[in-house]
Design a protein around this motif. Structure first.
Motif, PDB file in Angstrom:
ATOM      1  N   GLN A  51       0.816  -1.220   0.000  1.00 50.92           N
ATOM      2  CA  GLN A  51       0.000   0.000   0.000  1.00 50.92           C
ATOM      3  C   GLN A  51       0.848   1.268   0.000  1.00 50.92           C
ATOM      4  OE1 GLN A  51      -2.711  -1.495   3.351  1.00 50.92           O
ATOM      5  NE2 GLN A  51      -4.078  -0.225   2.133  1.00 50.92           N
ATOM      6  N   CYS A 100     -10.730   0.274   3.602  1.00 49.02           N
ATOM      7  CA  CYS A 100      -9.316   0.111   3.241  1.00 49.02           C
ATOM      8  C   CYS A 100      -8.740   1.481   2.942  1.00 49.02           C
ATOM      9  CB  CYS A 100      -9.207  -0.802   2.018  1.00 49.02           C
ATOM     10  SG  CYS A 100      -7.516  -1.080   1.479  1.00 49.02           S
ATOM     11  N   LEU A 101      -7.528   1.712   3.430  1.00 56.52           N
ATOM     12  CA  LEU A 101      -6.882   3.004   3.180  1.00 56.52           C
ATOM     13  C   LEU A 101      -6.620   3.219   1.692  1.00 56.52           C
ATOM     14  CD1 LEU A 101      -4.370   2.978   6.168  1.00 56.52           C
ATOM     15  CD2 LEU A 101      -6.469   4.314   5.994  1.00 56.52           C
TER      16      LEU A 101
END
Ligand code: NI
Length: 176
Positions: A51, A100-101
């Protein structure tokens, strides 16, 4: 250092991440610091190395105390997990909301295995071996999916339960 979080659509989120070969390498130390800083800054419940654009099998998740922004979120111990391996226990699935980021502002209902065993290395190279269920098991599945290029919408079955957090009235849960 707080790092920018990649968002869904960035091809780097779809890679199969590589195993870490040396837990004690300086770049791994720096990665863990950056991941912690970034997750804390965003009040996340978890973060995977891909991420922030790092192609390695490293995830962090959990919090030792109640997050004031999400007082209803169950407590999961703060965990660094390197080269994780998951073995599901039984085939019972459970629906739950996830965020979710890398998919900011949205929440979706995702089926996950209810119970599992996970193993891997901790930040000091120690073996981690836990049997968990419920929310803890959900967070582990969500984070480890990132290492295989899977984002939670790819696990969804019912897109009538997918939408913006303000509209769903689910503000009391963190992004993962
Ligand atoms: Ni996520």
């Amino acid at each position: 250092m707080i790092r920018p979080v990649l968002r869904m659509g960035d091809a780097r989120l779809l890679r199969i991440a590589r195993p870490v070969t040396d837990v004690f390498a300086p770049d791994i130390r720096a990665l863990l610091t950056d991941m912690r800083d970034t997750m804390a800054h965003l009040n996340g419940a978890g973060l995977a190395a891909p991420q922030i654009g790092v192609d390695l099998r490293v995830v962090i998740f959990g919090s030792g105390e109640v997050n004031p922004r999400y007082p209803e979120a169950p407590i999961v111990p703060p965990t660094v997990l390197i080269n994780p391996q998951i073995d599901f226990i039984g085939d019972e699935m459970e629906d739950g909301w996830e965020g979710c980021l890398s998919v900011p502002g949205l929440r979706g209902m995702v089926p996950r295995y209810q119970r599992l065993r996970y193993r891997g290395l901790g930040e000091h190279g120690e073996a981690i071996d836990r049997i968990v269920e419920g929310f803890h098991a959900r967070v582990v599945q969500h984070e480890c999916d990132h290492l295989d290029g899977v984002l939670y919408p790819m696990r969804m079955r019912d897109f009538t339960r997918f939408g913006f957090v303000e509209e769903l009235n689910l503000a009391s849960m963190p992004d993962e």
